[in-house]
Design an enzyme around this catalytic site. Structure first.
Site, PDB file in Angstrom:
ATOM      1  N   ARG A   1      -6.857  -0.275  -7.474  1.00 50.16           N
ATOM      2  CA  ARG A   1      -7.151   0.831  -6.544  1.00 50.16           C
ATOM      3  C   ARG A   1      -7.271   2.124  -7.356  1.00 50.16           C
ATOM      4  O   ARG A   1      -6.369   2.437  -8.138  1.00 50.16           O
ATOM      5  CB  ARG A   1      -6.053   0.943  -5.475  1.00 50.16           C
ATOM      6  CG  ARG A   1      -6.023  -0.279  -4.556  1.00 50.16           C
ATOM      7  CD  ARG A   1      -5.315  -0.020  -3.264  1.00 50.16           C
ATOM      8  NE  ARG A   1      -6.028   0.917  -2.421  1.00 50.16           N
ATOM      9  CZ  ARG A   1      -5.499   1.453  -1.333  1.00 50.16           C
ATOM     10  NH1 ARG A   1      -4.258   1.157  -0.980  1.00 50.16           N
ATOM     11  NH2 ARG A   1      -6.196   2.291  -0.589  1.00 50.16           N
TER      12      ARG A   1
ATOM     13  N   ARG B   1       0.860  -1.188   0.000  1.00 49.48           N
ATOM     14  CA  ARG B   1       0.000   0.000   0.000  1.00 49.48           C
ATOM     15  C   ARG B   1       0.898   1.241   0.000  1.00 49.48           C
ATOM     16  O   ARG B   1       2.105   1.131   0.172  1.00 49.48           O
ATOM     17  CB  ARG B   1      -0.939  -0.014   1.206  1.00 49.48           C
ATOM     18  CG  ARG B   1      -0.254  -0.372   2.515  1.00 49.48           C
ATOM     19  CD  ARG B   1      -0.834   0.281   3.696  1.00 49.48           C
ATOM     20  NE  ARG B   1      -0.719   1.710   3.631  1.00 49.48           N
ATOM     21  CZ  ARG B   1       0.419   2.369   3.853  1.00 49.48           C
ATOM     22  NH1 ARG B   1       1.548   1.749   4.171  1.00 49.48           N
ATOM     23  NH2 ARG B   1       0.447   3.694   3.769  1.00 49.48           N
ATOM     24  N   GLY B   2       0.265   2.397  -0.150  1.00 50.39           N
ATOM     25  CA  GLY B   2       1.023   3.645  -0.273  1.00 50.39           C
ATOM     26  C   GLY B   2       1.248   3.897  -1.767  1.00 50.39           C
ATOM     27  O   GLY B   2       1.641   2.974  -2.498  1.00 50.39           O
ATOM     28  N   ALA B   3       0.982   5.123  -2.201  1.00 49.56           N
ATOM     29  CA  ALA B   3       0.923   5.399  -3.640  1.00 49.56           C
ATOM     30  C   ALA B   3       2.175   4.962  -4.419  1.00 49.56           C
ATOM     31  O   ALA B   3       2.060   4.248  -5.413  1.00 49.56           O
ATOM     32  CB  ALA B   3       0.615   6.881  -3.855  1.00 49.56           C
TER      33      ALA B   3
ATOM     34  N   ASP C   1      -1.737  10.813  -2.568  1.00 50.83           N
ATOM     35  CA  ASP C   1      -2.082   9.741  -3.515  1.00 50.83           C
ATOM     36  C   ASP C   1      -2.333  10.273  -4.918  1.00 50.83           C
ATOM     37  O   ASP C   1      -2.154   9.565  -5.896  1.00 50.83           O
ATOM     38  CB  ASP C   1      -3.300   8.966  -3.021  1.00 50.83           C
ATOM     39  CG  ASP C   1      -2.898   8.127  -1.826  1.00 50.83           C
ATOM     40  OD1 ASP C   1      -2.852   8.689  -0.715  1.00 50.83           O
ATOM     41  OD2 ASP C   1      -2.580   6.942  -2.028  1.00 50.83           O
TER      42      ASP C   1
ATOM     43  N   GLN D   1      -3.242   2.906   9.583  1.00 56.03           N
ATOM     44  CA  GLN D   1      -1.881   2.961   9.044  1.00 56.03           C
ATOM     45  C   GLN D   1      -0.929   3.724   9.964  1.00 56.03           C
ATOM     46  O   GLN D   1       0.292   3.614   9.830  1.00 56.03           O
ATOM     47  CB  GLN D   1      -1.873   3.628   7.656  1.00 56.03           C
ATOM     48  CG  GLN D   1      -2.497   2.788   6.557  1.00 56.03           C
ATOM     49  CD  GLN D   1      -3.951   3.136   6.344  1.00 56.03           C
ATOM     50  OE1 GLN D   1      -4.648   3.537   7.274  1.00 56.03           O
ATOM     51  NE2 GLN D   1      -4.439   2.985   5.129  1.00 56.03           N
TER      52      GLN D   1
ATOM     53  N   ASN E   1      -5.277  12.613  -0.217  1.00 59.31           N
ATOM     54  CA  ASN E   1      -4.455  11.769   0.663  1.00 59.31           C
ATOM     55  C   ASN E   1      -5.427  11.034   1.587  1.00 59.31           C
ATOM     56  O   ASN E   1      -6.651  11.223   1.532  1.00 59.31           O
ATOM     57  CB  ASN E   1      -3.444  12.617   1.444  1.00 59.31           C
ATOM     58  CG  ASN E   1      -2.414  11.753   2.166  1.00 59.31           C
ATOM     59  OD1 ASN E   1      -1.830  10.858   1.577  1.00 59.31           O
ATOM     60  ND2 ASN E   1      -2.215  11.991   3.458  1.00 59.31           N
ATOM     61  N   LYS E   2      -4.889  10.202   2.434  1.00 65.94           N
ATOM     62  CA  LYS E   2      -5.704   9.361   3.321  1.00 65.94           C
ATOM     63  C   LYS E   2      -6.763  10.195   4.035  1.00 65.94           C
ATOM     64  O   LYS E   2      -6.490  11.292   4.525  1.00 65.94           O
ATOM     65  CB  LYS E   2      -4.770   8.678   4.330  1.00 65.94           C
ATOM     66  CG  LYS E   2      -5.419   7.753   5.320  1.00 65.94           C
ATOM     67  CD  LYS E   2      -6.308   6.711   4.693  1.00 65.94           C
ATOM     68  CE  LYS E   2      -5.597   5.887   3.635  1.00 65.94           C
ATOM     69  NZ  LYS E   2      -6.530   5.039   2.832  1.00 65.94           N
TER      70      LYS E   2
HETATM   71  O1  MRU Z   1      -4.760   3.404   1.524  1.00 66.58           O
HETATM   72  P1  MRU Z   1      -3.267   3.541   1.624  1.00 66.58           P
HETATM   73  O2  MRU Z   1      -2.698   3.017   2.896  1.00 66.58           O
HETATM   74  O3  MRU Z   1      -2.573   2.997   0.387  1.00 66.58           O
HETATM   75  O4  MRU Z   1      -3.063   5.120   1.605  1.00 66.58           O
HETATM   76  C1  MRU Z   1      -1.790   5.638   1.776  1.00 66.58           C
HETATM   77  C2  MRU Z   1      -1.752   7.099   1.883  1.00 66.58           C
HETATM   78  O5  MRU Z   1      -2.766   7.778   1.847  1.00 66.58           O
HETATM   79  C3  MRU Z   1      -0.411   7.730   1.936  1.00 66.58           C
HETATM   80  O6  MRU Z   1      -0.420   8.888   2.708  1.00 66.58           O
HETATM   81  C4  MRU Z   1       0.006   8.108   0.517  1.00 66.58           C
HETATM   82  O7  MRU Z   1      -0.160   7.019  -0.355  1.00 66.58           O
HETATM   83  C5  MRU Z   1       1.381   8.565   0.448  1.00 66.58           C
HETATM   84  S1  MRU Z   1       2.485   7.193   0.542  1.00 66.58           S
HETATM   85  C6  MRU Z   1       4.066   7.669   0.414  1.00 66.58           C
END
Ligand code: MRU
Length: 350
Positions: free
Chosen positions: A85, A48-50, A235, A195, A245-246
């Protein structure tokens, strides 16, 4: 911290990932050996994470083309991975890049080229993280001249678990810690997927002082003058600087604006979507209702279990991201420097 951040690596004709659904309880590695496994890993958030989602999609494409690199298979893999996603644009960026590299090649040359391109995406991301760390450090140094620790706040996990290097939002924090700055990080839990626990786990391993807070405590800490700077990841950043973002990032930005706390977004160019004019065009992922109704944790016997918080009949709304208006963002820390949200057009995507 070590230069080797083992979120994802190639091992022969397979890919090994750190399964983030078992963290912070267990450090467990999974082998991916097919397109289907890679797509599941992204969809179920084992990775996970962009930026890491983008790299995982690239490696997923390499897995898909091992035995059949025809045009049909290339299109099929692209379609499967693209649907995993919706919000992180790095996924589309990485697949576009794979297409550009592989499409013109004869089928016989595509498999080797796919592994090479996926590795190139991975190593470029690590280099971008390092540059983001240094640009962020330059911002933090002057803030750290006041007495006492520099009080930073982050949301979700934008550390090495979310990328192929040291992270985006956490890269400046790691760089500041390594440079000897006295930093302390407020880490919000990040309901519903929590997270923030991943961030706390990362920071603990790196010896960075930090404190876990409930998401709802962030505004009060800012109102009380206990936060000097907020740094979050992203993201997808629209062309006008609006930033997805999240979920929960928006409320932090709102509180930061109300209390004159600098609010930075750290992200590589691959997170900027020039085709998306503003935040209204960013697709926001709606995830499964059980992410709110059930809570994973560790039982007394050491097993990872899910506890029911809400009945199965409870109606749930679970948007995974929100959009912070560009005007609330102090600056975007990317690999080329710190950019004002309204100056994104000057950046090229590579
Ligand atoms: O749903 P996730 O855990 O993939 O979301 C992650 C985030 O929102 C992070 O802040 C974002 O991807 C930046 S990761 C370097």
């Amino acid at each position: 911290m070590s230069d080797i951040c083992p979120t994802l690596r190639r091992d022969g004709d397979q890919v090994v990932i750190l399964d983030q659904t078992r963290l912070p309880y267990e450090e467990h590695y999974l082998r991916l050996d097919s397109l289907a496994c890679a797509a599941t890993a992204i969809r179920d958030m084992q990775v996970r994470g962009a930026p890491l989602i983008g790299a995982a999609a690239a490696f997923g494409m390499a897995l898909a083309l091992r035995h059949d690199a025809s045009d049909t298979q290339l299109r099929h893999a692209d379609q499967v991975l693209r649907q995993t996603r919706p919000t992180a644009v790095n996924l589309h960026w990485a697949l576009d890049r794979m297409h550009a590299a592989l499409g013109p090649l004869p089928a016989a040359a595509r498999s080797a080229a796919a592994w090479a391109e996926a590795e190139a995406i991975r190593s470029a991301d690590a280099a971008n993280n390092a540059a983001i760390g240094q640009h962020g450090l330059a911002l933090l140094r002057p803030l750290a001249s006041k007495p006492g620790p520099l009080q930073l706040m982050t949301h979700c996990n934008a550390g090495w678990l979310a990328t192929c290097g040291h992270g985006t939002a956490l890269a400046p924090i790691y760089a500041a810690h390594a440079a000897g700055l006295d930093v302390h990080v407020w880490v919000s839990e990040t309901r519903p997927r929590n997270q923030g626990l991943l961030t706390a786990w990362e920071l603990a391993r790196a010896g960075v002082p930090h404190t876990l807070i409930a998401d709802n405590a962030a505004g009060w800490l800012m109102a009380a003058g206990r936060v000097d700077c907020v740094i979050v990841g992203a993201d997808r950043i629209a062309a006008n600087g609006d930033t997805a973002n999240k979920v929960g990032t928006y409320l932090k930005a709102l509180a930061a604006r109300a209390h004159d706390v600098p609010f930075y977004v750290a992200a590589p160019h691959s997170t900027i979507d020039p085709a998306c004019p503003d935040g209204a065009g960013i697709p926001i992922e709606e995830r499964d209702a059980d992410e709110l109704r059930l809570l994973p944790g560790l039982a007394d016997d050491g097993r990872i279990v899910r506890t029911r918080l809400a009945p199965a009949s409870s109606p749930v709304c679970n948007p995974a991201f929100d959009v912070t208006p560009a005007g609330w963002v102090t600056g975007i820390i990317c690999e080329s420097g710190v950019v004002q949200p309204d100056a994104l057009a000057s950046l090229t995507r590579h």
